[in-house]
Design a protein around this motif. Structure first.
Motif: not given
Length: 321
Positions: A30-48
C-alpha cells in the motif's frame, strides 16, 4: 493416488488441450516497499499456465474443449477447476494430485517493479499417468489436439504416437522455450507450431525483437521451408500474427505496408502458394489510385463474416485500410 474431476460430456470430444496449470500469487504494498520489514498491502491470485489460458480462450469461443492436466488437492486447486467448469471446459481429465500445480510467488514494490519472486515448477507425471490409462479414449475421440510442447518428453512422445494412431491434427504451444529448443526435432512432428516473436528467435537462434510484421513474414516462410516444419504461427502482440508452412503459403493477420503488399502477394503467387488477405470489409468500387493488390493475385479473402472465395463476384481491388 490420482483422482480426476468428473463432469458430464457428450460423444463429441472437441478440441483436447494438454498442459499444466500455474497460479500466480502477487503481492502489492500500500505504501513504500520495505524489503526487510513488514508491508501492508493486497495479495492477488491469478490462474495461469499457457495451456490453461488457451483452453479457457477456446471455451470462450463456445467450442467446449477438453483439458488434460492436474491441480493441487487444495481450495486453490478446486478454484481453478471450478472456474474452468464455469467457462464450459470439460475437466473430466484433470487430476487432483497434491503439490502438482506450478506456482509463481512475486512481490512488487511501490513503483510496480518486481522486488522478488520464487517459482515452483509443476509436476508432469500426473498427465503422463492419465494418458497411459485413458490416452486412447481421449485422443481417439478428439477433433484435434493442442499440446504444451515443453512437457516431459515421455508425454510428448506418447501424444505423438496417439495422434498418429488416430490421425489427429496436433498443434504445439510453448511455456518454457528453453526446453522446447532442446527438442528441435520434435517441432517437425507438429502440424502447427505456435509461439511468440521472442520464442521464435530462440528457436531459430536469432533476435527478432526489432523486426516488423512484414519482415517476420519473410523470415518465417524462409525458416519454415528450410527446416521442413509443417506450419508455424508467430504471434506479434498488437501487430497481430504471421503464418507460414513448408509449401510456401503465407498469411498475415494485419495488412502490411502498402509498398510491401504487392511484393508478398506476387512472391507467394509465383511460387504456387495460396494468398489469403484479411480485410475489415469488402467494397464494390474504389478509385484506381487506391488499389493495393489486384484481385487476380488473391485466392481467398477473410473478413469478419468468414472466408470468401475470390472471383467475379468480388470485382473490386483491395485498397489501403
Amino acid at each position: 493416488m490420482i483422482h480426476t474431476m468428473k463432469t458430464k460430456r457428450g460423444n463429441d470430444m472437441g478440441i483436447v488441450v494438454i498442459g499444466t496449470v500455474f497460479v500466480d500469487v502477487k503481492g502489492f504494498p500500500n505504501d513504500t516497499y520495505v524489503p526487510n520489514g513488514r508491508n501492508a498491502g493486497r495479495v492477488e491470485y491469478v490462474h495461469g499456465g499457457v495451456a490453461r489460458n488457451v483452453v479457457e480462450d477456446i471455451a470462450n469461443m463456445e467450442l467446449r474443449p477438453i483439458f488434460v492436466s492436474s491441480v493441487d488437492d487444495t481450495a486453490l486447486g478446486r478454484d481453478v477447476v471450478e472456474k474452468l467448469n464455469n467457462h464450459k471446459v470439460n475437466t473430466e481429465y484433470v487430476s487432483v494430485v497434491p503439490d502438482s500445480m506450478g506456482t509463481w510467488l512475486a512481490v512488487f514494490d511501490h513503483n510496480g517493479d518486481l522486488a522478488g519472486s520464487i517459482s515452483k515448477r509443476p509436476d508432469h507425471s500426473p498427465i503422463l499417468h492419465i494418458l497411459e490409462e485413458k490416452g486412447d479414449e481421449i485422443i481417439g475421440n478428439a477433433d484435434s489436439v493442442i499440446l504444451q510442447a515443453d512437457l516431459h518428453k515421455d508425454i510428448v512422445k506418447r501424444v505423438f504416437k496417439l495422434a498418429e494412431k488416430y490421425n489427429k491434427k496436433l498443434y504445439a504451444l510453448v511455456s518454457n522455450m528453453q526446453l522446447a529448443t532442446e527438442r528441435r526435432d520434435f517441432v517437425q512432428h507438429f502440424d502447427c507450431f505456435i509461439c511468440n516473436k521472442q520464442e521464435a528467435g530462440r528457436l531459430f537462434l536469432d533476435n527478432y525483437e526489432e523486426k516488423t510484421a512484414e519482415e517476420m513474414q519473410e523470415i518465417l516462410v524462409d525458416k519454415v521451408v528450410r527446416a521442413n516444419i509443417p506450419s508455424m504461427v508467430v504471434t506479434l502482440g498488437g501487430e497481430g500474427s504471421v503464418y507460414a508452412d513448408k509449401e510456401g503459403n503465407i498469411t498475415f493477420s494485419k495488412e502490411p505496408i502498402v509498398g510491401d503488399q504487392i511484393e508478398l502477394a506476387l512472391a507467394t503467387h509465383n511460387q504456387g502458394g495460396i494468398v489469403i488477405v484479411q480485410v475489415s470489409k469488402i467494397i464494390k468500387k474504389i478509385s484506381p489510385k487506391e488499389v493495393a493488390i489486384h484481385k487476380s493475385l488473391i485466392d481467398y479473402v477473410w473478413n469478419q463474416n468468414g472466408t470468401l472465395p475470390s472471383g467475379p463476384e468480388i470485382w473490386c481491388f483491395f485498397a489501403r485500410s
